[in-house]
Motif scaffolding. Sequence first.
Motif, mmCIF file in Angstrom:
data_model
loop_
_atom_site.group_PDB
_atom_site.id
_atom_site.type_symbol
_atom_site.label_atom_id
_atom_site.label_comp_id
_atom_site.label_asym_id
_atom_site.label_seq_id
_atom_site.Cartn_x
_atom_site.Cartn_y
_atom_site.Cartn_z
ATOM 1 N N GLY A 269 20.374 -41.307 6.388
ATOM 2 C CA GLY A 269 20.895 -39.953 6.271
ATOM 3 C C GLY A 269 20.213 -39.262 5.112
ATOM 4 O O GLY A 269 19.161 -39.700 4.636
ATOM 5 N N SER A 270 20.832 -38.210 4.597
ATOM 6 C CA SER A 270 20.207 -37.481 3.498
ATOM 7 C C SER A 270 21.210 -36.550 2.843
ATOM 8 O O SER A 270 22.289 -36.283 3.384
ATOM 9 C CB SER A 270 19.002 -36.675 3.998
ATOM 10 N N LEU A 271 20.823 -36.032 1.686
ATOM 11 C CA LEU A 271 21.539 -34.958 1.015
ATOM 12 C C LEU A 271 20.698 -33.698 1.135
ATOM 13 O O LEU A 271 19.478 -33.731 0.892
ATOM 14 C CB LEU A 271 21.766 -35.292 -0.456
ATOM 15 N N VAL A 272 21.335 -32.592 1.514
ATOM 16 C CA VAL A 272 20.617 -31.330 1.674
ATOM 17 C C VAL A 272 21.406 -30.218 1.012
ATOM 18 O O VAL A 272 22.618 -30.325 0.798
ATOM 19 C CB VAL A 272 20.351 -30.978 3.159
ATOM 20 N N LEU A 273 20.713 -29.131 0.703
ATOM 21 C CA LEU A 273 21.320 -27.927 0.146
ATOM 22 C C LEU A 273 21.309 -26.846 1.217
ATOM 23 O O LEU A 273 20.269 -26.552 1.807
ATOM 24 C CB LEU A 273 20.528 -27.463 -1.073
ATOM 25 N N PHE A 274 22.475 -26.243 1.454
ATOM 26 C CA PHE A 274 22.589 -25.198 2.470
ATOM 27 C C PHE A 274 22.970 -23.889 1.799
ATOM 28 O O PHE A 274 23.937 -23.817 1.045
ATOM 29 C CB PHE A 274 23.635 -25.578 3.517
ATOM 30 N N PHE B 255 18.331 -44.670 2.374
ATOM 31 C CA PHE B 255 19.541 -44.000 1.909
ATOM 32 C C PHE B 255 20.390 -43.498 3.079
ATOM 33 O O PHE B 255 19.906 -42.818 3.971
ATOM 34 C CB PHE B 255 19.136 -42.829 1.011
ATOM 35 N N SER B 256 21.668 -43.856 3.055
ATOM 36 C CA SER B 256 22.595 -43.479 4.135
ATOM 37 C C SER B 256 23.918 -43.066 3.498
ATOM 38 O O SER B 256 24.812 -43.882 3.305
ATOM 39 C CB SER B 256 22.793 -44.654 5.095
ATOM 40 N N PRO B 257 24.061 -41.769 3.155
ATOM 41 C CA PRO B 257 25.206 -41.331 2.353
ATOM 42 C C PRO B 257 26.493 -41.167 3.150
ATOM 43 O O PRO B 257 26.482 -41.014 4.371
ATOM 44 C CB PRO B 257 24.736 -39.986 1.795
#
Length: 344
Positions: free
Chosen positions: A56-61, A102-104
């Motif tokens: 998965g990932s971390l993203v900014l929206f 990475f798998s948040p």
Amino acid sequence: MAALLGCDAQQDYSCQSVGERTPICGFQAPEDIEVTPAGGKLILSQFGGITGSSAGSLVLFDPEAEQVKPLYPAGEPLAVDGADRAPLWGSENCPGEPGQAFSPHGIHLSQRDDGVWQLLAVNHGGRESVEFFEWRAEQESLQWRGCVVMPEGGFINDTVATPGGGLLATQMFPKDNYWALLRTLMGSKRGHVWRWRPGEGVDIQPGSVGSFPNGIQISKDGRHLFLNLYTENTVRKMDRLSGEHLGDVSVEHPDNSSWLPDGRLVVASHPPEGLIPDLCSDVHSGACGSRFLLVTINPDTLEKKQVLDHSGAPMGGGTVAVELGDYWYIGSFAGNRLLRVPSL
């Protein structure tokens, strides 16, 4: 959590509004959400699955510009040599960055004692851990700063930071233990909250033993915890230091919690259909249509109020809600979208 239970209720819902309920598509299972410190944007945890077999990932929206920016994995790795090496915030035995594995899952944004902003993220990819990131507002970026690996059998869901640089993480039940899962569904208290403090190992948070700890939140002053016990249908208020139980609120299968700007706690809830909620097991496109509720709780009086009851199009299976401007943004453990509704 939800991927452990229920049936495959995937629906290929179109990305069209239903009344004032608007889907925002193009994500990967945005299971947890934090509002950036300056406001205006959302940090999303794009869930890779409970087992960590998918990344998965971390993203900014940016809702106003409708733009998405990768946060992690992305950017430059932590400097490992030289005088400018950034000190680690996690445990000394952290084996290094999780990288592409990475798998948040659950995330928590807070300000450290020195004023630096920190994001914690539960990680199932390659190890069962909580990862530390520094939020750099000017660059709108995350810098990895360390980790705490959970003890053997760790199977965590959500996390919060504690005063002094520590953390708490909810332990659902022992990992890879089918009988523990079945006993948990019947109400067995096989879970607890892991506690880590700098310079000390991981131990169990006093007063935290329960059935399927899921979401967790901490009061602004760090004195109180609000622990969501999924199969006990309870949100429990606790004293963080002593573990004393200060009150219970009845909420059907509570998932994640967030603080609203007015000081209320908002909890995503999954009403059961029979023994367990009718949740989706494997949804990647479209959306899960499962019914969910949003319940607000006054943290002082523990008075609760149901503010939303939704199922079906354009998105069900809600796991978290945050307020930004005139809207609430709701995430899900499944599918490809957020749900936006007018502030409730």
